[in-house]
Enzyme design. Structure first.
Site, mmCIF file in Angstrom:
data_model
loop_
_atom_site.group_PDB
_atom_site.id
_atom_site.type_symbol
_atom_site.label_atom_id
_atom_site.label_comp_id
_atom_site.label_asym_id
_atom_site.label_seq_id
_atom_site.Cartn_x
_atom_site.Cartn_y
_atom_site.Cartn_z
ATOM 1 N N TYR A 40 0.840 -1.201 0.000
ATOM 2 C CA TYR A 40 0.000 0.000 0.000
ATOM 3 C C TYR A 40 0.872 1.246 0.000
ATOM 4 O O TYR A 40 2.047 1.216 0.360
ATOM 5 C CB TYR A 40 -0.981 -0.004 1.176
ATOM 6 C CG TYR A 40 -0.395 0.328 2.539
ATOM 7 C CD1 TYR A 40 -0.380 1.640 3.018
ATOM 8 C CD2 TYR A 40 0.112 -0.675 3.369
ATOM 9 C CE1 TYR A 40 0.128 1.946 4.271
ATOM 10 C CE2 TYR A 40 0.619 -0.377 4.625
ATOM 11 C CZ TYR A 40 0.631 0.931 5.074
ATOM 12 O OH TYR A 40 1.137 1.234 6.319
ATOM 13 N N CYS A 41 0.271 2.355 -0.452
ATOM 14 C CA CYS A 41 0.975 3.646 -0.490
ATOM 15 C C CYS A 41 0.003 4.723 -0.068
ATOM 16 O O CYS A 41 -0.742 4.555 0.886
ATOM 17 C CB CYS A 41 1.555 3.887 -1.883
ATOM 18 S SG CYS A 41 0.319 3.986 -3.197
ATOM 19 N N ASP A 42 -0.017 5.842 -0.784
ATOM 20 C CA ASP A 42 -0.949 6.923 -0.471
ATOM 21 C C ASP A 42 -2.315 6.688 -1.108
ATOM 22 O O ASP A 42 -3.350 6.918 -0.496
ATOM 23 C CB ASP A 42 -0.392 8.265 -0.958
ATOM 24 C CG ASP A 42 0.989 8.536 -0.399
ATOM 25 O OD1 ASP A 42 1.079 8.870 0.786
ATOM 26 O OD2 ASP A 42 1.971 8.401 -1.152
ATOM 27 N N SER A 67 -5.398 2.743 -1.092
ATOM 28 C CA SER A 67 -4.358 2.677 -0.065
ATOM 29 C C SER A 67 -4.701 3.523 1.170
ATOM 30 O O SER A 67 -5.830 3.502 1.648
ATOM 31 C CB SER A 67 -3.013 3.050 -0.679
ATOM 32 O OG SER A 67 -2.524 1.989 -1.466
#
Length: 452
Positions: free
Chosen positions: A410-412, A438
């Site tokens: 996951y990220c932003d 995310s």
């Protein structure tokens, strides 16, 4: 006349100054048509090109622009450039009533200079200053390019440049930095193109502290350094190859691309995460179109040919971005875009996607949860049980990611996580999942985070 020219993605600012029939360009980018168009439309001859420093995050276009115009190139004397002429503190250039004075302002780099503009018909007081990477809106330049041991020394030089050279110009002086918000060349740059000495004195936190505190703060700064910076430094000290124009890319037929894949090749898929996940060419790297300027330099090399894949849109912008980063090994693009690949019955890979709700249901399960956001974002909160590696640092930290369990990333918002998954697939990982939305969607759903 002063015109700001922005290069999106790397948040680069260059400047076009017109005075008395001549034009001066400060820190030009490599695709120089914008300056040539401005000179033609305003009937000005480009005669002077100034570099505020040897740039690290893009190929400077000074040699390219000088080749097209015959203009002289000028830069700081404290670095041995293979082209142009050195200038020193106090040197002045006259263009009718407009005067440009050179200030040596080391700190970001040793040869950094700033250019002070005065309109002598109005006043002898400074009107504007082109400060390169010495100071930005709300921030100051990074000081970490000469090694950890020299950081205190460089930070001290930067402080002295700010307090002895820039701030004494007067509160009225408009500051014109070489970067805006989003640049990797400074931390926490405000969303503001211009600023003034007076405004920075009141609002910039790094100008509110003592010299010792400033040095401590700068030494402790944590900024990312993409591997392509080394290539940029070499090209910008020695002079980049002349392009003449943006390269003409070949339309590569799917069958030809399939044959090219038998050798070393870089396939850059610039589609959005959902499109890439639904189907893509085996071994391709996914960096969405708008993300290419910021992330291509972390993952692409300067030797193997690059072939872009899209849905028949955005190729020209990607060419521009890659050229600005010095990638002259752009070979072509997939003719007909990705649809032509599957219409020719070629093999298609896919990537697993989860919603944040699916992730919430399975948190604590038998998988490796990887957070690829920037460190400062993770410090604001992260999902319990996740492991942090910034997406750009993946190539150097692969040993930290297990191969014997599924990996969920996951990220932003799901863009960088898909880039990470595509890179991990290139490295032999097979059980990969990117989280759509995310952290943005996770917070919208009201799910818990651990404070960093």
């Amino acid at each position: 006349m002063v015109k700001l020219i922005k290069s999106e993605g790397i948040a680069h600012h260059s400047y076009f100054i017109g005075a008395s029939g001549r034009a001066i360009v400060v820190d030009p980018r490599r695709d120089v048509e914008v300056y040539l168009d401005l000179s033609e439309s305003h009937e000005l001859d480009i005669t002077h090109i100034f570099e505020t420093h040897r740039n690290e995050d893009y190929v400077i276009g000074s040699v390219e622009l000088a080749h097209a115009t015959g203009a002289g190139i000028f830069h700081g004397a404290n670095l041995d450039f293979a082209y142009g002429s050195p200038v020193k503190d106090g040197d002045k250039f006259q263009f009718g009533n407009i005067e440009l004075e050179v200030l040596e302002t080391p700190g970001h780099t040793f040869e950094s200079i700033s250019l002070v503009l005065r309109d002598l018909n109005v006043s002898e007081d400074p009107q504007m200053a082109f400060t390169g990477d010495v100071i930005f809106a709300g921030a100051t330049g990074r000081i970490d390019f000469y090694g950890v041991d020299r950081r205190p020394e460089i930070a001290g030089l930067l402080y002295d440049s700010l307090f002895n050279k820039i701030l004494p110009l007067g509160d009225q002086t408009v500051l014109c930095p070489a970067h805006g918000a989003g640049s990797i060349c400074g931390a926490d740059i405000r969303e503001q193109d211009y600023t003034t000495v007076g405004y920075e004195k009141k609002t910039n936190p790094k100008l509110q502290i003592s010299r010792e505190e400033f040095i401590q703060l700068k030494v402790a700064e944590e900024l990312y350094t993409p591997p392509y910076f080394q290539e940029m430094e070499l090209q910008n000290q020695n002079g980049a190859p002349i392009l003449g124009r943006l390269p003409h890319l070949k339309a590569v037929h799917p069958k030809i691309l399939k044959n090219m894949m038998k050798k070393e090749l870089q396939i850059l898929d610039i589609r959005k995460p959902t499109s890439f996940a639904g189907g893509h060419i085996n071994g391709s790297l996914n960096i969405w179109k708008e993300g290419v300027p910021a992330f291509a330099g972390w993952f692409l090399n300067y030797q193997d040919p690059i072939v872009a894949v899209d849905d028949n849109q955005g190729i020209n912008e990607v060419i521009q971005a890659l050229v600005r980063l010095g990638f002259d090994n752009i070979h072509g693009y997939l003719a007909g875009g990705f649809p032509s690949w599957y219409l020719h019955a070629e093999h298609i890979d896919a990537l697993n996607l989860w919603s944040v709700h699916q992730l919430k249901e399975k948190v604590g399960g038998e998988f490796f949860l990887l957070d690829v956001r920037k460190l400062e974002d993770r410090k604001e909160g992260y999902i319990e049980g996740s492991y942090h590696i910034y997406v750009g640092e993946l190539p150097d930290r692969m040993k930290e990611i297990p191969q014997n369990v599924p990996v969920v990333v996951y990220c932003d918002s799901g863009y960088k996580s898909t880039t990470a998954c595509s890179y991990l697939k290139q490295c032999g990982y097979t059980d990969l999942t990117s989280v759509l939305g995310s952290m943005t969607a996770w917070l919208k759903a009201g799910y818990p985070v651990v404070n960093g």
